[in-house]
Design a protein around this motif. Structure first.
Motif, mmCIF file in Angstrom:
data_model
loop_
_atom_site.group_PDB
_atom_site.id
_atom_site.type_symbol
_atom_site.label_atom_id
_atom_site.label_comp_id
_atom_site.label_asym_id
_atom_site.label_seq_id
_atom_site.Cartn_x
_atom_site.Cartn_y
_atom_site.Cartn_z
ATOM 1 N N ALA A 115 60.904 -19.275 -53.967
ATOM 2 C CA ALA A 115 59.884 -18.948 -55.068
ATOM 3 C C ALA A 115 58.592 -18.376 -54.555
ATOM 4 O O ALA A 115 57.818 -17.776 -55.384
ATOM 5 N N GLU A 116 58.164 -18.992 -53.428
ATOM 6 C CA GLU A 116 56.951 -18.600 -52.715
ATOM 7 C C GLU A 116 57.175 -17.091 -52.506
ATOM 8 O O GLU A 116 56.245 -16.476 -52.723
ATOM 9 N N ALA A 117 58.461 -16.700 -51.783
ATOM 10 C CA ALA A 117 58.267 -15.267 -51.647
ATOM 11 C C ALA A 117 58.361 -14.479 -52.704
ATOM 12 O O ALA A 117 57.824 -13.334 -52.980
ATOM 13 N N LEU A 118 58.905 -14.955 -54.151
ATOM 14 C CA LEU A 118 58.945 -14.179 -55.201
ATOM 15 C C LEU A 118 57.554 -14.201 -55.829
ATOM 16 O O LEU A 118 57.080 -13.075 -56.365
ATOM 17 N N ARG A 119 56.837 -15.323 -55.717
ATOM 18 C CA ARG A 119 55.428 -15.310 -55.989
ATOM 19 C C ARG A 119 54.539 -14.076 -55.308
ATOM 20 O O ARG A 119 53.850 -13.310 -55.925
ATOM 21 N N ARG A 120 54.815 -13.987 -54.010
ATOM 22 C CA ARG A 120 54.199 -13.213 -53.225
ATOM 23 C C ARG A 120 54.388 -11.679 -53.536
ATOM 24 O O ARG A 120 53.610 -10.902 -53.701
ATOM 25 N N ALA A 121 55.762 -11.591 -53.789
ATOM 26 C CA ALA A 121 56.340 -10.148 -53.954
ATOM 27 C C ALA A 121 55.806 -9.664 -55.498
ATOM 28 O O ALA A 121 55.346 -8.466 -55.733
ATOM 29 N N THR A 122 55.659 -10.716 -56.584
ATOM 30 C CA THR A 122 55.122 -10.260 -57.652
ATOM 31 C C THR A 122 53.679 -10.027 -57.571
ATOM 32 O O THR A 122 53.055 -8.901 -58.302
ATOM 33 N N GLU A 123 52.780 -10.714 -56.948
ATOM 34 C CA GLU A 123 51.497 -10.543 -56.638
ATOM 35 C C GLU A 123 51.292 -9.019 -55.661
ATOM 36 O O GLU A 123 50.518 -8.118 -56.300
ATOM 37 N N HIS A 124 52.029 -8.991 -55.114
ATOM 38 C CA HIS A 124 51.916 -7.460 -54.342
ATOM 39 C C HIS A 124 52.631 -6.336 -55.247
ATOM 40 O O HIS A 124 51.796 -5.310 -55.083
ATOM 41 N N GLU A 125 53.457 -6.758 -55.858
ATOM 42 C CA GLU A 125 53.705 -5.555 -56.790
ATOM 43 C C GLU A 125 52.708 -5.245 -57.860
ATOM 44 O O GLU A 125 52.343 -4.168 -58.261
ATOM 45 N N ARG A 126 51.921 -6.336 -58.397
ATOM 46 C CA ARG A 126 50.822 -6.256 -59.424
ATOM 47 C C ARG A 126 49.835 -5.378 -58.780
ATOM 48 O O ARG A 126 49.244 -4.372 -59.282
ATOM 49 N N ALA A 127 49.333 -5.711 -57.351
ATOM 50 C CA ALA A 127 48.340 -4.915 -56.649
ATOM 51 C C ALA A 127 48.933 -3.628 -56.536
ATOM 52 O O ALA A 127 47.986 -2.717 -56.777
#
Length: 439
Positions: free
Chosen positions: A221-233
């Protein structure tokens, strides 16, 4: 159902029953040593307890005391021990050999659980004429049966072998070789204790497995959250680069057209055509970014089915510079060194770098001339955008600072570094160095 179909199902069922359920667990050195010590220890205990001389000496000391106390004569008769005595010297060597032969398969009990059980059963039939060895084979069968039930990957054949082993020993045992009553409690309690310990270990492993699973879910879940933030950026950078540059150019061209609309209508017309071209370019790149987000195409290549334009690269720099020249900004594009093939990601990063730097020139240094330099080295690419300085434009105060931050993040992906700051002779310089592999 036809006879052939029924036979096919029976064969499939038979194969499923004999198919290994799980692989054998890895056997450590400690486990091998324990199995060898168990087999050897069981054999030595049987040999030592079966020494008739030791048994006679023990009971010769006990019987006189029993007779003096008025006890019954039956009390002086030694009870059957767990292991039968070795009766005469003529068969001592043969009996010792049979005892060791019976316990020898236990050395491999965890490596070949079901095979060891069947071997012990075959040896029980072979030593049927020797009561001491037959009784020893019963204890070996108990250990082998437990091992097969716990460790064998062939669960169904292993469980089916247990009642067969029980019936075989019931048939083979006689009054002379049957298990002593004093050994029965141990035969019941010891497997219960081992099963209880196994259950405790299983619960401990299950708790550990559940804890690991929870930790893995949390990490996922944490990796998914970081990936989502990275993709948004990343998407924010793409939209910023696309919209800011093209809209800035359109604003300047539209403003120039407005000022010369009456005095020079032909030039105003050309400026409006440039605004239209910039708008089309912005729409193309926005359609590309939004297409990557939606991916509504079907088939093996949804991106291709969505009719997306390719990402801009170094070949698009000439068109970018020409569009900026059309707005009245004098730009010189210089290339030096031997051009080498670069990954598409690096080409896109360089394109966005030049695009952002030229956009900043339009916004913050109106009237400046610009020099764009691409220098190819042996193991790097150097990009420099330098202007001579000018006056701030009308949109100079609308910046958010995201441009240079996004460029640094883009370059960091490929190990590049960005330097930006004012020049000593006036103006501003943006310089980047990107390491590349020489082909």
């Amino acid at each position: 159902m036809t006879e052939r179909a029924m036979l096919g199902r029976l064969r499939a069922g038979a194969r499923a029953l004999t198919r290994p359920a799980d692989p054998l667990p890895p056997l450590s050195l400690r486990s091998r040593v324990f199995d060898a010590v168990l087999a050897l220890g069981l054999g030595l205990v049987g040999i030592q307890a079966g020494d008739s001389g030791i048994q006679d000496e023990r009971w010769s000391a006990v019987c006189p005391a029993a007779r003096a106390g008025g006890g019954p004569a039956a009390a002086c008769e030694p009870p059957w021990p767990p292991f039968l005595p070795i009766e005469n010297n003529q068969s001592t060597a043969a009996t010792v050999t049979l005892l060791l032969l019976v316990v020898l398969p236990l050395v491999f009990r965890r490596r070949y659980p079901l095979g060891v059980l069947w071997t012990v059963l075959v040896l029980a039939v072979a030593v049927d004429e020797n009561p001491a060895a037959l009784r020893m084979s019963f204890f070996a069968c108990v250990i082998a049966g437990y091992t097969a039930a716990v460790f064998s990957p062939y669960r169904v054949p292993a469980l089916a072998s247990l009642p067969v082993a029980a019936m075989l020993h019931v048939t083979l045992q006689s009054d002379a070789s049957s298990v002593a009553d004093g050994a029965v409690p141990f035969l019941i309690l010891l497997p219960i204790a081992v099963a209880a310990d196994g259950l405790r270990r299983w619960r401990h492993r299950a708790d550990e497995g559940q804890a690991r699973m929870s930790a893995m879910e949390h990490e996922q879940a944490e990796a998914l959250r970081r990936a989502t933030e990275h993709e948004r950026a990343r998407i924010a950078r793409e939209l910023h680069d696309v919209v800011t540059h093209n809209v800035s150019v359109m604003v300047i061209q539209a403003g120039g057209a407005r000022k010369i609309m009456d005095s020079a209508p032909d030039q105003a017309r050309e400026a409006l055509l440039a605004v239209e071209a910039s708008g089309r370019s912005a729409m193309t790149e926005l359609r590309h970014v939004m297409g990557l987000l939606t991916m509504q195409g079907v088939g093996p290549d949804p991106a291709g089915d969505a009719e997306l334009a390719p990402q801009p690269g170094l070949d698009g720099l000439d068109g970018l510079v020409q569009r900026m020249r059309d707005t009245g900004v004098p730009i010189e594009l210089v290339r030096s060194g031997q051009r080498m093939p670069l990954p598409s990601g690096i080409e896109l990063t360089v394109y966005r770098l030049v695009q952002e730097a030229l956009t900043n020139v339009v916004k913050h240094a109106a009237g400046a001339s610009v020099r764009v330099t691409l220098a190819y080295g042996d193991d790097h690419l150097r990009v420099e955008i330098a202007d001579t300085g000018g006056r701030p434009g009308a949109s100079a105060g609308t910046g958010t600072g995201r441009g240079l931050i996004g460029l640094r993040e883009r370059l960091a992906v490929y190990g590049g570094v960005l330097q930006a700051g004012p020049r000593l002779s006036g103006g501003y310089r943006v310089q980047a160095r990107i390491p590349v592999e020489a082909s």
